[in-house]
Design an enzyme around this catalytic site. Structure first.
Site, PDB file in Angstrom:
ATOM      1  CE  LYS A  46      -1.502   1.893   3.976  1.00  0.00           C
ATOM      2  NZ  LYS A  46      -1.259   3.337   4.082  1.00  0.00           N
ATOM      3  CG  ASN A  47       2.678   2.701   3.490  1.00  0.00           C
ATOM      4  OD1 ASN A  47       1.487   3.001   3.375  1.00  0.00           O
ATOM      5  ND2 ASN A  47       3.260   2.556   4.663  1.00  0.00           N
ATOM      6  CB  CYS A  69      -3.406   7.076  10.931  1.00  0.00           C
ATOM      7  SG  CYS A  69      -3.661   5.602   9.964  1.00  0.00           S
ATOM      8  NE  ARG A  82       1.030  10.272  10.153  1.00  0.00           N
ATOM      9  CZ  ARG A  82       0.690   9.168   9.507  1.00  0.00           C
ATOM     10  NH1 ARG A  82      -0.445   8.588   9.771  1.00  0.00           N
ATOM     11  NH2 ARG A  82       1.468   8.667   8.596  1.00  0.00           N
ATOM     12  CG  ASP A  91       3.277   1.549   9.488  1.00  0.00           C
ATOM     13  OD1 ASP A  91       2.958   2.433  10.304  1.00  0.00           O
ATOM     14  OD2 ASP A  91       3.345   1.759   8.258  1.00  0.00           O
ATOM     15  NE  ARG A 127      -6.564   4.841   5.611  1.00  0.00           N
ATOM     16  CZ  ARG A 127      -5.683   5.629   6.208  1.00  0.00           C
ATOM     17  NH1 ARG A 127      -5.835   5.943   7.476  1.00  0.00           N
ATOM     18  NH2 ARG A 127      -4.655   6.120   5.552  1.00  0.00           N
TER      19      ARG A 127
HETATM   20  C1  UD1 Z   1       4.681   6.792   6.144  1.00  0.00           C
HETATM   21  C2  UD1 Z   1       3.763   5.607   6.012  1.00  0.00           C
HETATM   22  C3  UD1 Z   1       3.218   5.187   7.370  1.00  0.00           C
HETATM   23  C4  UD1 Z   1       4.366   4.970   8.360  1.00  0.00           C
HETATM   24  C5  UD1 Z   1       5.317   6.167   8.385  1.00  0.00           C
HETATM   25  C6  UD1 Z   1       6.556   5.928   9.235  1.00  0.00           C
HETATM   26  C7  UD1 Z   1       2.827   5.935   3.803  1.00  0.00           C
HETATM   27  C8  UD1 Z   1       1.640   6.230   2.978  1.00  0.00           C
HETATM   28  N1  UD1 Z   1       2.665   5.968   5.140  1.00  0.00           N
HETATM   29  O1  UD1 Z   1       3.914   7.879   6.648  1.00  0.00           O
HETATM   30  O2  UD1 Z   1       2.472   3.984   7.212  1.00  0.00           O
HETATM   31  O3  UD1 Z   1       3.840   4.782   9.647  1.00  0.00           O
HETATM   32  O4  UD1 Z   1       5.753   6.477   7.045  1.00  0.00           O
HETATM   33  O5  UD1 Z   1       7.247   4.815   8.763  1.00  0.00           O
HETATM   34  O6  UD1 Z   1       3.887   5.637   3.280  1.00  0.00           O
HETATM   35  N2  UD1 Z   1       7.211  14.559  10.166  1.00  0.00           N
HETATM   36  C9  UD1 Z   1       7.364  15.908  10.428  1.00  0.00           C
HETATM   37  N3  UD1 Z   1       7.190  16.796   9.410  1.00  0.00           N
HETATM   38  C10 UD1 Z   1       6.882  16.398   8.134  1.00  0.00           C
HETATM   39  C11 UD1 Z   1       6.746  15.023   7.869  1.00  0.00           C
HETATM   40  C12 UD1 Z   1       6.914  14.126   8.904  1.00  0.00           C
HETATM   41  O7  UD1 Z   1       7.645  16.296  11.569  1.00  0.00           O
HETATM   42  O8  UD1 Z   1       6.750  17.264   7.257  1.00  0.00           O
HETATM   43  C13 UD1 Z   1       7.386  13.577  11.260  1.00  0.00           C
HETATM   44  C14 UD1 Z   1       6.115  12.797  11.565  1.00  0.00           C
HETATM   45  O9  UD1 Z   1       5.250  13.488  12.417  1.00  0.00           O
HETATM   46  C15 UD1 Z   1       6.697  11.550  12.197  1.00  0.00           C
HETATM   47  C16 UD1 Z   1       7.996  11.338  11.427  1.00  0.00           C
HETATM   48  O10 UD1 Z   1       8.309  12.599  10.839  1.00  0.00           O
HETATM   49  O11 UD1 Z   1       7.010  11.779  13.544  1.00  0.00           O
HETATM   50  C17 UD1 Z   1       7.930  10.305  10.318  1.00  0.00           C
HETATM   51  O12 UD1 Z   1       6.801  10.557   9.496  1.00  0.00           O
HETATM   52  P1  UD1 Z   1       6.793  10.175   7.942  1.00  0.00           P
HETATM   53  O13 UD1 Z   1       7.925   9.248   7.669  1.00  0.00           O
HETATM   54  O14 UD1 Z   1       6.720  11.424   7.152  1.00  0.00           O
HETATM   55  O15 UD1 Z   1       5.440   9.394   7.812  1.00  0.00           O
HETATM   56  P2  UD1 Z   1       4.474   9.363   6.570  1.00  0.00           P
HETATM   57  O16 UD1 Z   1       5.247   9.533   5.314  1.00  0.00           O
HETATM   58  O17 UD1 Z   1       3.317  10.248   6.833  1.00  0.00           O
END
Ligand code: UD1
Length: 420
Positions: free
Chosen positions: A24-25, A118, A123, A307, A399
């Site tokens: 999915k990701n 989620c 986030r 995850d 999802r």
């Molecule tokens: C992706 C995955 C999700 C997984 C996560 C961490 C997808 C669709 N989802 O989510 O299943 O749980 O990676 O492996 O691929 N952060 C910031 N600022 C930003 C972006 C992120 O502070 O602009 C922080 C987030 O709050 C979190 C950390 O960085 O604490 C990691 O988040 P991120 O790797 O970006 O997660 P997603 O890409 O949303």
């Protein structure tokens, strides 16, 4: 409202073969990448999960067409009718934000609602936005929408303050069409990021350092079509490995990528499970009658994935002894704990740690799924709880897990979906 009813059994034997679906990701950014070209993108091994359909709905809203046949998806974005991703779609799936950069890079403007997704911590998307600004975009927030405009994006040297999967994917896509070189530092190294980079390379992008912390992208003026295979879902595979470790029948998992599961396999082996890596991307897991406690700390790849934290916690409720599970990626990602307590688990949360005291017999109860992986953990717990467990608000599971009841029932579980 749909619910899942599980007829649990503390002595359950799960036995048989199950095929892992595509990731999915990995597929969500790959669909977003199709916005970068006017040629055909064909994606194979598509998981038929709700997030994929939400992403395709979003693509339709932008005015694009696609063709989905079984697990094969073809998208061609010759032009778009709108560069706006509405709140209705974005709020159900945070990954929708990934259309912002590609729209901007190819069409010069984009409007995307601030995402939801989620319920696991705040986030933010500040790193996505700051990166696009460094590439030359003008970004403002208007009426809950991120409004971005740019001429041709311009390569830049960008360091992520924190490793971000979506942020890395977003900027690699945008930089692919920028003028000149972009250096991305402190990149997320998840296999899903690499799978996207490989698609972009097939489309004509010039990317060095795939899978590494520093990725260099030399922008090109246009990208073309490609045929690309989505990697197997390592989190779905990990969830079934935990199901195997919790029970003692023996599960064979096909269509996996064992190299992406190294840390998960290691932890499950330490807990007593026997896991064999067989030929042709196949894994076999047999649980132990004596599960050993294991401390786990989530971290970015190749560390233990956040995850898988909720599912691993369920296994630890059945271990003889105390385990400490530390969540370092997201705050508020222990919402499943309250539900596991209702099933009889002994877990105490203190800041970013959950102290799990096992082994406690679980007994079926009514619980609420709070997010995607939490719902998977509740189903796992329900499988080995005595009596009936009802998981409410189960739409979260759809999802990211394709046909989870069918897959588990084929292994000997008794699960059914109920309405109302
Ligand atoms: C992706 C995955 C999700 C997984 C996560 C961490 C997808 C669709 N989802 O989510 O299943 O749980 O990676 O492996 O691929 N952060 C910031 N600022 C930003 C972006 C992120 O502070 O602009 C922080 C987030 O709050 C979190 C950390 O960085 O604490 C990691 O988040 P991120 O790797 O970006 O997660 P997603 O890409 O949303």
């Amino acid at each position: 409202m749909e619910k899942i009813r599980i007829f649990g059994n503390p002595n359950l034997l799960l036995k048989g073969k199950v095929r892992t679906s595509g990731s999915k990701n990995a597929v969500l950014p790959a669909i977003a990448a199709s916005l970068l070209t006017d040629e055909k993108i064909r994606l194979k091994n598509i998981p038929l999960v709700k997030d994929v359909f939400s992403m395709l709905k979003l693509m339709t809203e932008l005015g694009t067409e696609y063709h989905l046949k079984k697990n094969d998806l073809t998208i061609q974005v010759k032009k778009i009718l709108s560069e706006e991703a509405s709140y209705d779609l974005v709020r159900v799936m945070r990954a929708s934000i990934l259309v912002l950069g590609p729209l901007l890079a190819r069409f010069g403007k984009a409007m995307v609602a601030l995402p939801g997704g989620c319920a696991i911590g705040s986030r933010p998307i500040d790193l996505h936005i700051a990166g696009l600004q460094k590439l030359g975009a003008t970004i403002s927030l208007e009426h809950g929408y991120i409004k971005a405009e740019a001429g041709r994006l311009q390569g830049a040297d960008i360091r992520f303050d924190k490793k971000t999967v979506g942020g890395t994917e977003h900027l690699v896509m945008a930089a692919s069409l920028a003028r000149g070189e972009t250096v991305l530092r402190n990149c997320a190294q998840e296999p899903e990021v690499s799978n996207l980079c490989e698609l972009l390379v097939k489309m004509g992008a010039k990317i060095d350092g795939i899978g590494e912390e520093v990725i260099r992208v030399n922008g090109v003026s246009e990208l073309g079509g490609a045929v690309h295979e989505i990697i197997p879902d390592r989190i779905e595979a990990g969830t079934f490995l935990v199901a195997g470790a919790l029970t003692q029948g023996g599960i064979t998992l096909t269509n996996t990528e064992p190299a992406h599961l190294t840390t998960i396999i290691e932890k499950l082996r330490y807990s007593g499970a026997v896991i064999e890596i067989e030929k042709n991307k196949t894994l076999r897991v047999v649980g132990s009658s004596e599960i050993k406690p294991q401390d786990v700390t989530t971290s970015s790849y190749p560390g233990f994935p956040t995850d898988m934290q909720a599912q691993f916690m369920v296994l630890m409720t059945q271990a003889s002894g105390t385990s400490i599970i530390t969540e370092t990626i997201f705050d508020r990602r222990f919402l499943h704990v309250n539900e596991l307590l209702r099933l009889g688990a002994n877990i105490e949360v203190s800041g970013d740690k959950a102290i799990v005291r096992g082994k406690t017999p679980l007994s079926g109860a009514e619980v609420i799924a709070t997010d995607l992986r939490a719902s998977a953990s509740l189903i796992l717990a329900g499988l080995v709880a005595g009596g009936e467990t009802i998981v409410n608000e189960v739409e979260h599971i759809d999802r990211g897990y394709e046909a989870i009841e069918e897959k588990l029932n084929a292994l000997g579980a008794r699960i059914e979906r109920i309405r109302g």
